[in-house]
Scaffold this motif. Structure first.
Motif, short mmCIF file in Angstrom:
data_model
loop_
_atom_site.label_atom_id
_atom_site.label_comp_id
_atom_site.label_asym_id
_atom_site.label_seq_id
_atom_site.Cartn_x
_atom_site.Cartn_y
_atom_site.Cartn_z
N GLU A 1 0.82 -1.21 0.00
CA GLU A 1 0.00 0.00 0.00
C GLU A 1 0.86 1.27 0.00
OE1 GLU A 1 -2.92 0.11 3.03
OE2 GLU A 1 -4.07 -1.59 2.25
N ASN A 2 2.06 1.18 0.51
CA ASN A 2 2.93 2.35 0.59
C ASN A 2 3.96 2.39 -0.54
OD1 ASN A 2 2.29 3.95 3.15
ND2 ASN A 2 2.27 1.83 3.86
N GLY A 3 3.74 1.56 -1.56
CA GLY A 3 4.58 1.62 -2.74
C GLY A 3 5.97 1.06 -2.58
N LYS A 4 6.21 0.29 -1.51
CA LYS A 4 7.54 -0.27 -1.27
C LYS A 4 7.68 -1.70 -1.75
CE LYS A 4 8.29 2.75 2.70
NZ LYS A 4 8.53 2.84 4.16
N ARG A 5 6.58 -2.30 -2.15
CA ARG A 5 6.59 -3.65 -2.72
C ARG A 5 5.57 -3.69 -3.84
NH1 ARG A 5 7.79 -8.67 -0.42
NH2 ARG A 5 9.28 -7.53 0.87
N ARG A 6 5.93 -4.30 -4.96
CA ARG A 6 5.03 -4.35 -6.11
C ARG A 6 3.85 -5.28 -5.83
NH1 ARG A 6 6.10 -2.37 -10.60
NH2 ARG A 6 8.34 -2.36 -10.17
N PRO A 7 2.62 -4.82 -6.09
CA PRO A 7 1.45 -5.68 -5.84
C PRO A 7 1.39 -6.83 -6.86
CG PRO A 7 0.82 -3.36 -6.16
CD PRO A 7 2.23 -3.51 -6.60
N VAL A 8 1.42 -8.05 -6.38
CA VAL A 8 1.26 -9.18 -7.29
C VAL A 8 -0.22 -9.35 -7.60
CG1 VAL A 8 3.33 -10.32 -6.42
CG2 VAL A 8 1.12 -10.83 -5.38
N PRO A 9 -0.57 -9.94 -8.74
CA PRO A 9 -1.97 -10.05 -9.12
C PRO A 9 -2.86 -10.74 -8.09
CG PRO A 9 -0.56 -10.54 -11.00
CD PRO A 9 0.34 -10.42 -9.81
#
Length: 365
Positions: A37-45
């Motif tokens: 949510e804070n843009g520090k890890r890419r959201p996987v599908p």
């Protein structure tokens, strides 16, 4: 912050769910979801889908979702290579269509989300060219697609501040364009590299390369020639050569006026229009020490620009803010820079970050 992660966080908050409760519902750890949510890890599908299932609404913008889908779905080239069949026109059509889609996604998707998808598509297309079986006309089309993907990948890598990778991609693209016999594409790749060198390296070297691209593009269409000449104008302005800059800008206008419905332009120059040309002219005026001449060009262009193209709007507003700052209208500069920051938050870019630092320095000084 990732656009998609931001959208996931806002949708969760709007639903009244705490992060802890979302972790319970989705069976992912609270710490992991916080990073997303804070843009520090890419959201996987899988995580995006879990949010959608529990919140009852799609996450993020469709373009961002589309960029992520590219990373998990097999491309036509992979399917073709597995089958071992001879490559035909239908696959070349599909590859070309995917290049166009990625190029247009760059208008609305940030480099952090889009670059991995372009890298993957480029690698798969290069493998198809290297390992596939096809007739010579199909091979030329695949090489052209490779060159276009390399140019796009270089541009997006540069936007992310990865300049060494961008240069490598541009040079590799030139080789593909040369093998395809696509002279204008080769010139576009050299010109794109010249623009990067002008901005982050030696402007004199950038100018030389920009002029070389124009000289070598014998078969360039009007819009392509206008684009190549824009890079000459910009490099000339960066070297403070007023006469050369004005000559190049006049040549851009002349080339642009020669466009015609009867002349087929390459798809990769679709974005060049009067507003873009005015923005470049305004930027050049600022570099030549004439910010008062830049303001009407920039303000008129920004007023016509699609708001969903957040990165470009932020960049062009930053130049408008600079024109105000350099004429002493500091309150106007601050107001415009605040607008620019709002757009940049939607689509982060190293270029906008660099621009904001420059304008902030002018306002404070």
């Amino acid at each position: 912050m990732s656009q998609l992660g931001h959208a996931m966080r806002e949708a969760r908050k709007a639903s009244g769910l705490s992060l802890a409760r979302m972790a319970q519902l989705t069976h992912y750890s609270e710490a992991y979801l916080s990073l997303i949510e804070n843009g520090k890890r890419r959201p996987v599908p899988e995580v995006v889908t879990a949010y959608e299932d529990h919140l009852g609404e799609p996450m993020g913008s469709d373009p961002v979702r589309r960029a992520h889908e590219w990373l998990v779905a097999d491309s036509p080239t992979v399917v073709q290579r597995r089958s071992g069949r001879r490559v035909g026109a239908s696959l070349a059509d599909a590859v070309e269509a995917r290049v166009v889609e990625l190029r247009h996604l760059d208008d609305v998707v940030g480099s952090a989300d889009l670059l991995p998808a372009i890298r993957r598509e480029l690698a798969e297309t290069e493998a198809l060219v290297r390992d596939g079986s096809y007739a010579e006309p199909i091979g030329r089309r695949l090489l052209t697609a490779t060159g276009e993907l390399a140019q796009l990948a270089g541009w997006v890598a540069g936007d992310a501040g990865q300049y060494a990778e961008a240069q490598r991609l541009y040079v590799g693209g030139v080789l593909a364009a040369k093998a395809a016999g696509d002279e204008p594409l080769g010139a576009q790749l050299f010109s794109s590299l010249s623009y990067q060198i002008t901005n982050v390296g030696d402007a004199e070297d950038g100018l030389l390369l920009a002029r070389t691209a124009v000289k070598g593009a014998h078969s360039a269409t009007p819009l392509v020639r206008a684009l190549l000449l824009e890079r000459v104008a910009w490099a000339s302005a960066r070297t403070r050569d007023r006469d050369a800059t004005l000559r190049a800008l006049d040549a851009v206008d002349d080339a642009y006026e020669q466009r015609s419905p009867g002349i087929e332009e390459p798809e990769w120059v679709y974005w060049l229009n009067r507003a873009e040309i005015d923005v470049m002219a305004g930027r050049c005026m600022i570099k030549l020490g004439a910010p008062g001449r830049a303001e009407p060009l920039l303000s008129g262009a920004v007023a016509t620009y699609p708001e969903e193209h957040s990165r470009e709007v932020a960049l062009y507003l930053s130049w408008l803010a600079e024109s105000y700052a350099r004429t002493g209208a500091l309150d106007a500069a601050r107001a415009v820079l605040d607008r620019a920051r709002g757009y940049a938050a939607r689509m982060p870019s190293t270029r906008t970050d660099d621009r904001f630092r420059i304008v902030e320095g002018l306002i404070r000084s």
